[in-house]
Design a protein around this motif. Structure first.
Motif, PDB file in Angstrom:
ATOM      1  N   ARG A   9      33.572 -35.345 -25.033  1.00 53.92           N
ATOM      2  CA  ARG A   9      33.796 -34.084 -24.329  1.00 53.92           C
ATOM      3  C   ARG A   9      33.608 -32.887 -25.255  1.00 53.92           C
ATOM      4  N   MET A  25      39.696 -34.827 -17.236  1.00 49.93           N
ATOM      5  CA  MET A  25      39.287 -36.066 -17.894  1.00 49.93           C
ATOM      6  C   MET A  25      40.508 -36.860 -18.332  1.00 49.93           C
ATOM      7  N   ASN A  81      39.508 -29.843 -27.062  1.00 46.08           N
ATOM      8  CA  ASN A  81      38.623 -29.007 -26.239  1.00 46.08           C
ATOM      9  C   ASN A  81      38.906 -27.525 -26.440  1.00 46.08           C
ATOM     10  N   ASP A 112      38.516 -29.048 -17.971  1.00 42.30           N
ATOM     11  CA  ASP A 112      37.799 -30.307 -18.160  1.00 42.30           C
ATOM     12  C   ASP A 112      38.696 -31.312 -18.873  1.00 42.30           C
TER      13      ASP A 112
END
Lengths: 190, 195, 201
Positions: free
Chosen positions: C118, C138, C57, C134
């Motif tokens: 994601r 997650m 991410n 996030d």
């Protein structure tokens, strides 16, 4: 055309960065991984052949085939022969069962350790437990006795009810090791 | 390995080590694409195709490149395998669309889903882990795909009936599917003694 | 943009219940079933997956304006695979028993749909801060379900929790640590979660 070139260049750049990052990580971790592996092996050998301090590979000139046991001579601190350690695998319930066994110069089992297996948890794991009935009944047995009691009159090994295949696999593996050791035992008979 | 041994590997992969019910590979499509038997068969066909090609492609790469003693690049296995699989799927999609449009239409929607199907990556990794030769690898992949298809078709058959059954509201959909899978798994455990 | 008005804490917490990867989004099911035979393994997998999620991410959010859109999926894949390999090597070097227990499911993190999902659906369109948060939410939400399922399976199936013996020999329900038990356990867990958290339509 320019767009394809740009895309390819970017992708290649990403791959190069990735490869570099991984090469770096590998350089830092590979020695540790190798060290763990060697330590584990060494500890297992000393466990099955108490008293031995170092080991010499006597598997033979030719590269060991998958089926043949690998064999080591165990020596104590002063270089005296303590016994032998063999490692091989046999077919179990869920796959190959990898077994290491220590044999004394008289051809009797000094210790057995199951290194790798995929047997059923709870049931099969009892058969590979060093404190369990199967392995305990193997100690002090020699080549002739290395069979399941219920399958051979001379057998000395207890099988666990309902876990015959796993018990048999461990027995088979130790048997192969005993067979491989025989020529070396004869060598030093007075 | 003799032909007999290879067949045993294949049959083992279908029943004893069923990829879905025993190894837990390919669960997402198992839950997502098993509502109708026709969907299940379609997905199974696509998986068979990709598994065979992926296994055939990754085997030589592992044995001649990654395992090469002078290169010492075994750690690149994950990256290389997933790139090979993703490219393969992309390539297959393009080729099918161009040359076999009928096949593309029936398999087409499942193909993009397959890249993230852990069963494909899983079978390639297992081929290496179990140290299979090239032919055995293909038998293994074939068996894996058949086992996957079997599990999906069985599940689809059951779910088509479940639609009309009286399932408690909280269990509708995924939960009851998992419970059914668990019961199927218990049945498959019975195959363990087969080998 | 509408998404910027959501607070960081929202982005973090959604991974636990409302958008829990396993229960709500139905992603990452394979490792959920495979590694939940012992609580210790669940923790290991949670750590590994969260690390990869964070790395992926982060990189995707940092480079989102630079990545040519047409090659973004391969770029995501290489990024994720790189972090997975790093985790694999590090775990093998520093935590060998857990590495062995998790087995092929460590490299299989690369096809864990949560991570690619994601990256594509969120990180490529968010600020770095949101993407990081996030990932944490997650990853930990994923880990939460792993822990619950693993605890149930280990206690019922092996009579222990994190290796500490709790139940006597006879009370063990062996099927729970065998493959079918994973399916049964997860199915029941999802059913219970539906009962507790979903509002009737």
């Amino acid at each position: 055309m320019g767009e394809i070139l740009k895309m390819t260049a970017f992708l290649v750049a990403v791959c190069v960065v990735s490869a570099l990052a991984l090469a770096l990580t590998d350089a830092k971790t590979a020695p540790l991984i190798e060290k763990h592996k060697k330590e584990k092996e060494e500890n297992a050998r000393k466990e099955v052949l108490p008293g031995a301090e170092r080991f010499e590979d006597i598997t033979g000139e030719s590269a060991p085939e998958k089926k043949k046991p690998s064999l080591l001579k165990g020596l104590d601190g002063s270089g005296k022969r303590i016994g032998y350690v063999g490692k091989t695998e046999a077919k179990g319930f869920g796959g190959a069962v990898e077994v290491m066994a220590g044999i004394d110069p008289a051809g009797k089992v000094t210790g057995v350790k199951v290194l790798n297996h995929k047997e059923t948890p709870g049931l099969g794991t009892n058969a590979v437990d060093p404190e369990g009935p199967v392995i305990q009944s193997m100690l002090e047995a020699g080549l002739e006795g290395m069979r399941l009691k219920k399958e051979h009159p001379q057998g000395k090994v207890d099988a666990i009810t309902g876990v015959t295949i796993t018990s048999g696999a461990v027995t088979e593996a130790v048997r192969k090791i005993l067979e491989a050791v025989q020529p070396h035992l004869e060598q030093t008979k007075p | 390995m003799s032909l007999g041994d290879m067949l045993i590997v294949m049959i083992g992969a279908i029943f004893v080590n069923n990829f879905v019910l025993m190894r837990f590979l390919g669960i997402c499509p198992f839950i997502g694409v098993s509502k109708r038997i026709s969907d299940a068969l379609g997905m199974g066909g696509a998986v068979l195709f990709v598994m065979l090609m992926a296994s055939a492609a990754t085997w030589p790469i592992q044995h001649f490149v990654l395992d090469h003693p002078d290169l010492q690049i075994g750690y690149l296995q994950t990256v290389v395998f997933i790139l090979v699989i993703a490219s393969l799927v992309q390539f297959v999609e393009i080729v099918l669309q161009r040359f076999l449009p009928a096949l593309y239409d029936s398999l087409g929607i499942y193909l993009p889903l397959i890249t993230t199907n852990c069963a494909i990556m899983g079978v390639c990794l297992l081929n290496v882990q179990e140290d299979f030769g090239f032919l055995t690898t293909l038998f293994h992949a074939f068996g894996a795909a058949l086992g996957f298809t079997l599990a999906l078709v069985l599940m689809a058959g059951i779910r088509e009936r479940l639609d009309t059954a009286d399932v408690p509201k909280s269990l509708e959909g995924a939960p009851i599917a998992f419970i059914v899978a668990g019961l199927m798994g218990i049945a498959f455990l019975g195959f363990s003694g087969m080998m | 943009m509408a998404t910027e008005t959501k607070t960081l804490s929202h982005e973090f917490l959604k991974g636990f219940i409302s958008e829990n990867p396993i229960i709500a989004l139905m992603l990452g099911l394979c490792p959920t079933l495979a590694v939940t035979t012992a609580a210790e393994n669940a923790v290991g997998m949670c750590g590994a997956a969260t690390f990869v999620l964070l790395g992926s991410n982060l990189i995707v959010a940092l480079l989102k304006s630079v990545i040519p859109p047409k090659v973004r999926i391969p770029v995501f894949i290489v990024t994720i695979a790189t972090f997975v390999t790093i985790v694999d090597l590090v775990m093998n070097a520093f935590f060998p028993p857990i590495h062995k227990a998790l087995g092929i499911f460590i490299p299989l993190i690369v096809v864990n749909c949560v991570i690619l999902g994601r990256a594509e659906a969120f990180a490529s369109k968010s600020s770095v801060a949101n993407a990081v948060v996030d990932a944490l939410g997650m990853g930990l939400g994923f880990g939460l379900i792993l822990m619950v399922l693993a605890s149930i399976r280990e206690v019922l199936g092996a009579g222990s929790w994190f290796g500490i013996e709790l139940l006597p020999e006879n009370a063990k329900f062996l099927i729970m640590i065998l493959p079918p038990g994973a399916f049964l356990g997860l199915g029941l867990l999802m059913g219970i979660s539906n009962r507790l958290f979903r509002k009737e339509a």
